[in-house]
Design a protein around this motif. Structure first.
Motif, PDB file in Angstrom:
ATOM      1  N   LEU A  90      -6.453   4.030  -0.945  1.00 12.88           N
ATOM      2  CA  LEU A  90      -7.135   4.118  -2.229  1.00 12.88           C
ATOM      3  C   LEU A  90      -8.654   4.016  -2.063  1.00 12.88           C
ATOM      4  CD1 LEU A  90      -4.848   2.007  -4.573  1.00 12.88           C
ATOM      5  CD2 LEU A  90      -5.271   4.444  -4.690  1.00 12.88           C
ATOM      6  N   LYS A  91      -9.074   3.171  -1.124  1.00 15.21           N
ATOM      7  CA  LYS A  91     -10.504   3.028  -0.892  1.00 15.21           C
ATOM      8  C   LYS A  91     -11.122   4.348  -0.453  1.00 15.21           C
ATOM      9  CE  LYS A  91     -10.921  -1.809   0.389  1.00 15.21           C
ATOM     10  NZ  LYS A  91     -11.360  -2.687   1.484  1.00 15.21           N
ATOM     11  N   ILE A  92     -10.417   5.079   0.398  1.00 14.69           N
ATOM     12  CA  ILE A  92     -10.935   6.364   0.882  1.00 14.69           C
ATOM     13  C   ILE A  92     -10.966   7.378  -0.250  1.00 14.69           C
ATOM     14  CG2 ILE A  92     -10.468   8.307   2.441  1.00 14.69           C
ATOM     15  CD1 ILE A  92      -9.261   6.220   4.401  1.00 14.69           C
ATOM     16  N   GLU A 118     -15.381  -1.042   1.654  1.00 20.53           N
ATOM     17  CA  GLU A 118     -15.407  -0.759   3.089  1.00 20.53           C
ATOM     18  C   GLU A 118     -14.009  -0.359   3.551  1.00 20.53           C
ATOM     19  OE1 GLU A 118     -15.974  -3.141   7.307  1.00 20.53           O
ATOM     20  OE2 GLU A 118     -16.470  -4.153   5.437  1.00 20.53           O
ATOM     21  N   VAL A 119     -13.931   0.761   4.235  1.00 15.16           N
ATOM     22  CA  VAL A 119     -12.656   1.210   4.793  1.00 15.16           C
ATOM     23  C   VAL A 119     -12.339   0.333   6.003  1.00 15.16           C
ATOM     24  CG1 VAL A 119     -11.428   3.142   5.849  1.00 15.16           C
ATOM     25  CG2 VAL A 119     -13.024   3.548   3.971  1.00 15.16           C
ATOM     26  N   LEU A 120     -11.134  -0.155   6.097  1.00 16.92           N
ATOM     27  CA  LEU A 120     -10.767  -1.085   7.149  1.00 16.92           C
ATOM     28  C   LEU A 120     -10.128  -0.400   8.350  1.00 16.92           C
ATOM     29  CD1 LEU A 120      -9.454  -4.015   4.954  1.00 16.92           C
ATOM     30  CD2 LEU A 120     -11.659  -3.822   6.095  1.00 16.92           C
ATOM     31  N   SER A 121     -10.553   0.796   8.652  1.00 12.22           N
ATOM     32  CA  SER A 121     -10.049   1.489   9.821  1.00 12.22           C
ATOM     33  C   SER A 121     -10.464   0.724  11.077  1.00 12.22           C
ATOM     34  CB  SER A 121     -10.611   2.909   9.856  1.00 12.22           C
ATOM     35  OG  SER A 121     -10.165   3.580  11.002  1.00 12.22           O
TER      36      SER A 121
END
Length: 144
Positions: free
Chosen positions: A1-3, A9-12
């Motif tokens: 959803l963040k992307i 902040e994306v947690l990749s």
């Protein structure tokens, strides 16, 4: 959803943990291992991830269109069974099923029913754990 929403902040490359008792959280960084490559998913990928498979259900009308394909299992109590019109079926109350499942024939798929369709779902779970050999189908909405 963040992307998708372009927020936060994306947690990749990160793993977030939360400890509910202490209300502490932690973020751990890790790097992708380039030697690991996923080319396909297992056939039973969802159950491997802890997602239960959908239980097959059919309506009574769907059953009537193919009655020769099923044995019927009634998991209602003796009292419930005696209070309603008779349906030719195998009767094993839910509370006895785990100990009596070897009595079930395995020549056809098994349509399981109770009064409302809730206990029959539990019965199917019991039979799956016992390794029942044929397809298990729940009667949608139960006997009602």
């Amino acid at each position: 959803l963040k992307i998708v929403c372009c927020i936060g902040e994306v947690l990749s490359g990160k793993l977030v943990t939360f400890h509910a008792l202490s209300l502490k959280q932690g973020v751990y960084n890790f790097k992708r291992n380039p030697s690991i490559s996923i080319k396909s998913l297992e056939d039973d990928y969802l159950s491997l991830c802890g997602v239960p498979k959908a239980m097959e259900e059919i309506s009574f009308q769907e059953y009537l269109a193919q009655p020769l394909n099923f044995n019927l299992l009634d998991v209602r109590t003796e009292t419930e069974r005696s209070e309603s019109a008779y349906i030719r079926s195998i009767h094993i109350p839910l509370n006895e099923l785990a100990h009596r499942c070897q009595e079930l024939p395995i020549n056809k798929n098994l349509l399981v029913f109770c009064k409302s369709g809730v206990r029959s779902k539990l019965a199917i779970e019991i039979l799956e754990k016992q390794g029942f050999a044929k397809q298990l189908v729940n009667l949608k909405g139960g006997y009602n």
